[in-house]
Write an enzyme that holds these catalytic residues in place. Sequence first.
Site, mmCIF file in Angstrom:
data_model
loop_
_atom_site.group_PDB
_atom_site.id
_atom_site.type_symbol
_atom_site.label_atom_id
_atom_site.label_comp_id
_atom_site.label_asym_id
_atom_site.label_seq_id
_atom_site.Cartn_x
_atom_site.Cartn_y
_atom_site.Cartn_z
ATOM 1 N N ASN A 109 0.072 -11.397 -26.630
ATOM 2 C CA ASN A 109 -0.080 -12.824 -26.954
ATOM 3 C C ASN A 109 -0.457 -12.975 -28.428
ATOM 4 O OD1 ASN A 109 -3.085 -12.728 -27.210
ATOM 5 N ND2 ASN A 109 -2.899 -12.116 -25.064
ATOM 6 N N PHE A 137 -14.659 -17.417 -23.192
ATOM 7 C CA PHE A 137 -13.879 -18.354 -23.999
ATOM 8 C C PHE A 137 -12.783 -18.936 -23.117
ATOM 9 C CE2 PHE A 137 -14.570 -18.348 -28.672
ATOM 10 C CZ PHE A 137 -15.764 -17.662 -28.659
ATOM 11 N N LYS A 139 -15.997 -18.118 -12.671
ATOM 12 C CA LYS A 139 -16.384 -16.774 -13.116
ATOM 13 C C LYS A 139 -17.900 -16.570 -13.046
ATOM 14 C CE LYS A 139 -12.427 -16.572 -16.263
ATOM 15 N NZ LYS A 139 -11.600 -15.419 -16.548
HETATM 16 O O1 C5P Z 1 -9.118 -16.881 -16.914
HETATM 17 P P1 C5P Z 1 -8.947 -16.906 -18.377
HETATM 18 O O2 C5P Z 1 -8.109 -15.781 -18.889
HETATM 19 O O3 C5P Z 1 -8.436 -18.190 -18.935
HETATM 20 O O4 C5P Z 1 -10.439 -16.748 -18.928
HETATM 21 C C1 C5P Z 1 -10.729 -16.593 -20.275
HETATM 22 C C2 C5P Z 1 -12.008 -15.841 -20.453
HETATM 23 O O5 C5P Z 1 -12.089 -14.737 -19.547
HETATM 24 C C3 C5P Z 1 -12.124 -15.238 -21.824
HETATM 25 O O6 C5P Z 1 -13.483 -15.155 -22.149
HETATM 26 C C4 C5P Z 1 -11.517 -13.860 -21.632
HETATM 27 O O7 C5P Z 1 -11.979 -12.940 -22.606
HETATM 28 C C5 C5P Z 1 -11.995 -13.507 -20.253
HETATM 29 N N1 C5P Z 1 -11.067 -12.662 -19.489
HETATM 30 C C6 C5P Z 1 -11.397 -11.369 -19.165
HETATM 31 N N2 C5P Z 1 -10.542 -10.592 -18.429
HETATM 32 C C7 C5P Z 1 -9.369 -11.092 -18.000
HETATM 33 C C8 C5P Z 1 -9.005 -12.409 -18.311
HETATM 34 C C9 C5P Z 1 -9.863 -13.165 -19.064
HETATM 35 O O8 C5P Z 1 -12.483 -10.897 -19.560
HETATM 36 N N3 C5P Z 1 -8.551 -10.337 -17.297
#
Ligand code: C5P
Length: 405
Positions: free
Chosen positions: A210, A323, A341
């Site tokens: 990304n 974030f 979360k």
């Molecule tokens: O669910 P989403 O990806 O939108 O959530 C974003 C947050 O969760 C960010 O803080 C990102 O660093 C963390 N995240 C994570 N592991 C993942 C997906 C997101 O730690 N697999």
Amino acid sequence: MKELAGKKILLGITGGIAAYKSAVLCRELMRLGAEVRVIMTAAATQFITPLTLQALSGHPVHSDLFAAENEDAMGHIELARWADRILIAPASAQTISKLAHGEADNLLTTTGLASDASLMIAPAMNNVMWRDVATQENIKLLRARDVLILGPASGDQACGETGPGRMLEADEISEYVLQQFQAQSLKGKRVIVTAGPTWEAIDPVRGLTNHSSGKMGYALAGALHDAGANVTLISGPTALHPPRSVPCIHITSAQEMSDAVMENITGCDIFVAVAAVADYRPVSSTEQKIKKTAETLTLKLVRNPDILAMVAALEKPPFTVGFAAETENLIDHAKEKLAAKKIDLIAANPVSGDNSAFNSESNELSLIDSNGITHLGRCSKSILAHKLTKEIVRRYYETHPTKDT
Ligand code: C5P
């Protein structure tokens, strides 16, 4: 708020067009309560008059190493002893070179050499001069001696060129100065920051990733380090250098990031997940490059571990910050993530349109926790990182009231 009340800052101004910003910087430091004395090099006086700085600082400006009146006023030794911090902004290539080599041929460099106060410099010069090996070697020497290098920023330059070498703005520099004086609020605390994108391999040459540049996460790791924390950065592939004195574990995929976090999480006080982790990865990655034989190709994806949710679900979780990068319904989606979360704080930032945080120098953050929303506004990622650090520190100690005050 007079956050710099009682602090004595010696502001050094060298010859460069950015010297006009030093007047605003002087004003800003005074507004924050600092006592400011100014030394200007002879070249600086070609760009801005000592009278301007005298009027702003409320004290005569010093520029002559051999001024007779210094015998009964403040000479270089007294100025050197007086200062809590020496801030040189703008710092020209020439002054940087003199500082790096211990040359003391004017009042500013002599005072710098004679002082124990820590030194901060905000370089400002043409981008080719900044990139020159000589300047970079000098900067390396100064960094190794714990001189704090503020910026420079990248962008349009007064000479008509574009690139790195612009002096930071006055508000950015004063934010760093503030941070220096508040430096030790996280002393003894262990912090993990994840940053950058992840890369999910499809075959040996292709992958899913990304637009995350890692800038926000790296800036935050630096700001938390400035606050005295023992920071470990766990980063996906980026083009950035980790901040000074911050150990960085480089990973590629979400699974590797998850493993690195879990290996280091024991004893961690604060966990900040800034990384843009891929939600899915290909079920398997081929050993050889996939050939384009078929007209269509279907990739089967499987969910990646949610690192942040896993950390928050630990038996004794650290203070967890996430974030939320969203293209729409920013606040609603962020609130949902905070709850789903089970984390302590979420920072929401928009990633669509002209204001997208991705690959940008600036960002806009709104913080959401169980008490409501705090808007940090739009500014450079480095300022935001310091503002966010302050907010994290406050909330961390509200829930872990062990700070010696
Ligand atoms: O669910 P989403 O990806 O939108 O959530 C974003 C947050 O969760 C960010 O803080 C990102 O660093 C963390 N995240 C994570 N592991 C993942 C997906 C997101 O730690 N697999």
